[in-house]
Write an enzyme that holds these catalytic residues in place. Structure first.
Site, mmCIF file in Angstrom:
data_model
loop_
_atom_site.group_PDB
_atom_site.id
_atom_site.type_symbol
_atom_site.label_atom_id
_atom_site.label_comp_id
_atom_site.label_asym_id
_atom_site.label_seq_id
_atom_site.Cartn_x
_atom_site.Cartn_y
_atom_site.Cartn_z
ATOM 1 N N LYS A 52 0.989 -1.305 -0.010
ATOM 2 C CA LYS A 52 -0.078 0.065 -0.167
ATOM 3 C C LYS A 52 0.733 1.294 -0.045
ATOM 4 C CE LYS A 52 -3.862 -2.400 2.170
ATOM 5 N NZ LYS A 52 -4.590 -2.840 3.322
ATOM 6 N N GLN A 96 -4.474 -1.825 9.611
ATOM 7 C CA GLN A 96 -4.563 -3.242 8.937
ATOM 8 C C GLN A 96 -4.900 -3.918 9.886
ATOM 9 O OE1 GLN A 96 -3.361 -3.663 5.760
ATOM 10 N NE2 GLN A 96 -3.953 -5.700 6.216
ATOM 11 N N ASP A 119 -11.027 2.614 3.848
ATOM 12 C CA ASP A 119 -11.290 1.053 3.701
ATOM 13 C C ASP A 119 -12.947 0.855 3.675
ATOM 14 O OD1 ASP A 119 -9.026 -0.452 3.465
ATOM 15 O OD2 ASP A 119 -8.701 -0.543 5.562
#
Ligand code: NAD
Length: 295
Positions: A52, A96, A119
């Site tokens: 990422k 994460q 997200d």
């Protein structure tokens, strides 16, 4: 049979994002900025976050990694999230997953300000998605929708069977595919571990989205001629190579491909699209709240 090549399409999307960023920066604006919080030493999580960050560099975003010890307390993590929520130089951030067991994941995800939740996991954003409102769509479903649209895969009026009901893939996929707009308008069946006689549904499906996490699960005898197959699975199986493993999908690609009109490979299908959509969501956050361009 047409292969839905996620590598090529995602590269194209990254190039488009890069061009837009260069224009904004040339106009005197700061770069879009994404942060990631990584807790502990999970090798897969480290690899995902590393990718990422690399993606951010490629398109000209600023990125910041907050790497925290496995022993971080829930309160400390909540405090960091609060700081990031309030940081006006940050457009979006991700935490994460998975988090260590002593931290309540739901509580953490709820603490993220929905306007920075790139997200798309916050219930506010999920609810907005369900109602077809402007939101951040979770990256994997977003990537699949973008893929169907860009490859112009027929979806309207088709029977789409989604296998899997997780909050990050199966459930949002079923909602998006049933929506009227946005290259969807399918009739959707959602199957899961409680489904009886799964074959009955898959054999009738025009589109199958396999997101169950079982290697080579979907085989040729389970599908009809001309089906579109979207393979979301990423499963690690033992292999006779240097790493000792390889990544395979939920679909038995070799057996199913000849019956398919469209099919995604693993790797190189949904995975790279997922990565590109996190960038797209970050750019959207930047446009909405820094540039105030979008709703
Ligand atoms: P999950 O474990 O949270 O959910 C799996 C779902 O599959 C469950 O809802 C379960 O009911 C269903 N299921 C399990 N066995 C089944 C069976 N035999 N028949 C019918 N349904 C069954 O998984 P997830 O997070 O949704 O991920 C699914 C897969 O997609 C995994 O392999 C994961 O690694 C992969 N994944 C890939 C990407 C990507 O970018 N390509 C992103 C997220 C997840």
């Amino acid at each position: 049979m047409k292969i839905l090549d996620g590598n090529t399409l995602s590269q194209q999307i990254r190039n488009e994002i890069k061009e837009q960023v260069a224009q904004y920066v040339a106009q005197g604006n700061r770069k879009p900025h994404l942060a990631a919080i990584l807790v502990g030493e999970n090798p897969a999580s480290k690899a995902y976050v590393g990718m990422k960050i690399k993606d951010c560099e490629e398109v000209g975003f600023k990125s910041t990694l907050f790497k925290k010890e496995e022993s971080i307390t829930e309160d400390e993590l909540m405090k960091l999230i609060q700081e990031l929520n309030e940081d006006n130089n940050l457009d979006g951030f991700i935490v994460q997953l998975p988090l260590p067991r002593h931290i309540d994941e739901d509580k953490i995800l709820l603490a993220i300000d929905p306007i920075k939740d790139v997200d798309g996991f916050h219930p506010t954003n999920f609810g907005r998605m369900a109602q077809g409102l402007e939101t951040f769509i979770p990256a994997t479903p977003f990537g699949i929708m973008r893929m169907l649209e860009r490859f112009d895969v027929p979806t309207a009026g088709k029977h789409c069977v989604v296998i899997g009901r997780s909050n990050i893939v199966g459930r949002p996929m079923s909602i998006l595919m049933s929506q009227k707009g946005g290259h969807a308008n399918s009739t959707v069946t959602i199957c899961h571990s409680g489904t009886q006689d799964l074959n009955k549904y898959t054999k009738d499906a025009d589109i199958i989205i396999a997101a169950l996490g079982q290697p080579y699960f979907l085989t040729a005898d389970m599908v009809k001629e001309g089906v579109t197959i979207i393979d979301v699975g990423i499963n690690r199986i033992d292999a006779d190579n240097k790493k000792g493993f390889k990544l395979v999908g939920d679909v038995d690609y070799e057996s199913v491909k000849d019956k398919s009109a469209y099919i995604t490979p693993v790797p190189g299908g949904v995975g790279p699209m997922t990565r590109a959509m996190l960038l797209e969501n970050t750019l959207l956050a930047y446009k909405r709240f820094f540039l105030q361009e979008e709703k």
